[in-house]
Scaffold this active site. Structure first.
Site, short mmCIF file in Angstrom:
data_model
loop_
_atom_site.label_atom_id
_atom_site.label_comp_id
_atom_site.label_asym_id
_atom_site.label_seq_id
_atom_site.Cartn_x
_atom_site.Cartn_y
_atom_site.Cartn_z
N CYS A 2 2.90 41.15 -9.38
CA CYS A 2 3.42 41.68 -8.13
C CYS A 2 3.43 43.20 -8.17
O CYS A 2 2.81 43.81 -9.02
CB CYS A 2 4.85 41.17 -7.91
SG CYS A 2 5.02 39.37 -8.12
N ILE A 45 2.42 33.05 -8.27
CA ILE A 45 1.58 32.37 -9.26
C ILE A 45 2.32 31.19 -9.88
O ILE A 45 1.83 30.07 -9.89
CB ILE A 45 1.15 33.36 -10.37
CG1 ILE A 45 0.42 34.57 -9.78
CG2 ILE A 45 0.28 32.64 -11.40
CD1 ILE A 45 -0.89 34.26 -9.11
N SER A 349 -9.57 37.31 -19.00
CA SER A 349 -10.58 38.31 -19.33
C SER A 349 -10.44 38.72 -20.79
O SER A 349 -9.43 38.44 -21.43
CB SER A 349 -10.42 39.53 -18.40
OG SER A 349 -11.52 40.40 -18.52
N GLY A 350 -11.46 39.41 -21.31
CA GLY A 350 -11.55 39.67 -22.75
C GLY A 350 -11.06 41.03 -23.20
O GLY A 350 -11.32 41.43 -24.35
#
Length: 577
Positions: A2, A45, A349-350
């Site tokens: 947020c 979420i 993601s990495g």
């Protein structure tokens, strides 16, 4: 995930949450009390029902929280609550545990976070940021009041984009981002990773550190390291998959994102993956990413970025970044996030693998005076383009290297410590947060997990740099779960062909920006034009020496001069006033 803003210790408050709508398009809320105001924008979420509305009050009514991030072990922590849950969200768990434990709760959290809690009885604000700096927190003190926000653009009341801080400008020209705790505004600061802040109206904020990265490298490689790495990463990915909304992953052609996708696909066989590239040869990983996706049995969504839309969206991207930022990968990430948000609300993601496991070739080099994973103008070279005196980036790295020597760290670990402290939060995680949240997309980074770090911190130099490669132990660890060519593939990332475009497609754009920006009091415009001409004429030098000047000039036009139409940049006329 947020965005929030607030003020403690002042009179009437102007609600600036509308400038954070992109971070939280699902809901908004405001809390006002005696000398305090908290504003919030929600990206729902976990428990996306109204029960997760913020600002949220504790069960006893004493505490009020605004929280940006995710606590991945919230279910386990909820078992220790002394209250009956009113929701299924991690915000409530964090708030009630803070009510019970105070700042000690920070050591129990597994996740990414920046939050502020107002204690209505003690009239005191408590704020904290996660140890890696995944989520942002800006603040400023003026006239005995504390102003704070998830993004600097929400601090409009104190002139967040006023007088340029020349020390920050010179550091930016060295490392292509603005290292914390300073910002381009002289009176706006960044709460650094692993720091907590307490504030009472009329007093100065008290800032202390609750966590810092500690590396304890072994003297020689341990044959069991790959197994421990894989086990920790498997556990972290599983925790990061907790979501009540659609979730996907970013996928390049390299080992980091492939490992995340492979482990996530075990739990989510319908995983959607996203990648971007460019038409120029050598500047697209789409083919490799699609091969990896096919081998893993997951869906791939590629997108090709054109030079025209790249330039057309730069002002909007610069507005979202808030600070001058010349890492071109940020722009590719903005497009990647835009495309992913059409299908999912959360991505894995990495980020962080290079800093934890030794992924930069510069770690192989020897010698003192390391400034970070990427450098542009070094030391006195800054004076070639800057017309203002001031500090340099080495003033920030020297104490970190001194600490590394005191802790007996080897050269590889010492450089990792610099990047964990500066490059990771200042560049890697800044672009990750701003470019994804620009589209209301939550990005999660399973490598930046306390359990993964516990394993990585003990790796020997030979576990990182060995056999003419990087991330040696990590590559061995994930070789069993990723396609064979991926485990040994060299790092590429999302490369951007600016080095070619500045001689062709972007030349006129760069010339216009450099010529129109009112930056003569900060940078040498003639030197910039001279470089641009020599570069177009074929002189071979690092294109980033031009790009940092173009990005600073565009930033100045957007944030200081206000030259671009606010409506065209995607925020309302009401918010722009």
């Amino acid at each position: 995930m947020c965005g929030f803003c607030g003020v403690v210790g002042t009179g009437p408050w102007r609600d600036t949450t509308s400038r954070l709508t992109h971070r939280g398009p699902d809901d908004e809320g405001v809390f006002t009390g005696d000398g305090v105001a908290l504003g919030f924008r929600r990206l729902a979420i976990i428990d996306p029902t109204p029960a997760g509305h913020q600002p949220m009050s504790s069960a006893d009514g004493r505490y009020v929280i605004v929280f940006n991030g995710e606590i991945y072990n919230y279910r386990e922590l909820a078992e220790h609550l002394g209250t009956t849950p009113r929701s299924r969200c991690d915000t409530e768990v964090l708030l009630e545990l803070f009510a019970a434990l105070g700042p000690e709760v920070l050591h129990r959290l597994r996740g990414m976070f920046a939050f502020a809690v107002w204690d209505t009885e003690r009239r005191e604000l408590f704020a904290a940021r996660d140890g890696f700096g995944i989520k942002p927190f800006f603040y400023a003190v003026r006239d005995g009041a504390l102003w704070f926000a998830s993004e600097k653009k929400a601090l409009v009341e104190i002139g967040a984009h006023g007088e340029v801080d020349t020390d920050s400008l010179r550091r930016y020209l060295s490392v292509q981002y603005v290292p914390g705790p300073d910002t381009m505004a002289t009176d706006v600061k960044v709460l650094e990773p692993g720091q907590l802040l307490t504030f009472r109206p009329g007093e100065e904020p008290r800032i202390s550190r609750w966590w810092r990265p500690r590396l304890r490298p072994a003297a020689k490689p341990d044959p069991g390291s790959p197994q421990r790495i894989l086990a920790a990463l498997e556990d972290s990915v599983a925790a990061h998959l907790r979501s009540d909304v659609p979730l996907g992953a970013f996928l390049s052609g390299g080992v980091d994102s492939a490992a995340i996708c492979a482990l996530a696909a075990r739990h989510r066989p319908d995983l959607k993956t996203f990648t971007v590239g460019f038409e120029r040869e050598g500047y697209s990983e789409i083919d490799r990413a699609e091969e990896t996706a096919a081998a893993l049995g997951v869906r791939s969504y590629p997108y090709v970025i054109t030079p025209g839309e790249f330039a057309a969206n730069l002002p909007r991207i610069v507005w979202h970044l808030d600070e001058p930022f010349a890492d071109a990968a940020a722009i590719a990430l903005w497009f990647l996030a835009r495309e992913a948000r059409k299908h999912v609300k959360v991505v894995l993601s990495g980020e962080g693998a290079d800093e934890l496991f030794g992924g930069y070739h510069v770690y192989r080099e020897a010698g003192p005076g390391y400034l970070g994973a990427d450098q542009v103008y070094v030391d006195e070279e800054v004076d070639q383009v800057a017309v203002v005196p001031g500090a340099n980036a080495r003033e920030l790295t020297t104490p970190i290297l001194r600490r590394a020597r005191a802790e007996g760290l080897d050269e590889v670990a010492a450089r990792q410590l610099v990047d964990l402290s500066l490059w990771l939060p200042g560049d890697i995680l800044t672009k990750a947060d701003r470019m994804t949240m620009a589209h209301g997309l939550e990005l999660r980074v399973p490598f930046l997990d306390r359990e993964v770090l516990a394993v990585a911190a003990g790796l020997a130099p030979g576990d990182k740099i060995a056999e003419d490669t990087t991330k040696y132990a990590l590559r061995r660890a994930v070789s069993a779960v990723v396609p064979e060519p991926v485990a040994t593939r060299a790092k590429l990332g999302f490369p951007v062909p600016i080095r070619f475009w500045l001689r062709d497609e972007l030349h006129d754009f760069a010339e216009h920006v450099l010529g129109e920006a009112c930056t003569d009091r900060y940078v040498d415009r003639d030197a910039a034009f001279g470089m641009l001409k020599r570069y177009r004429d074929g002189e071979d030098f690092d294109w980033r020496r031009l790009w940092v000047l173009v990005c600073f000039s565009l930033w100045h036009q957007v944030h200081v001069e206000g030259r671009y139409d606010p409506a065209a940049l995607g925020w309302s006329a009401e918010a722009a006033r």
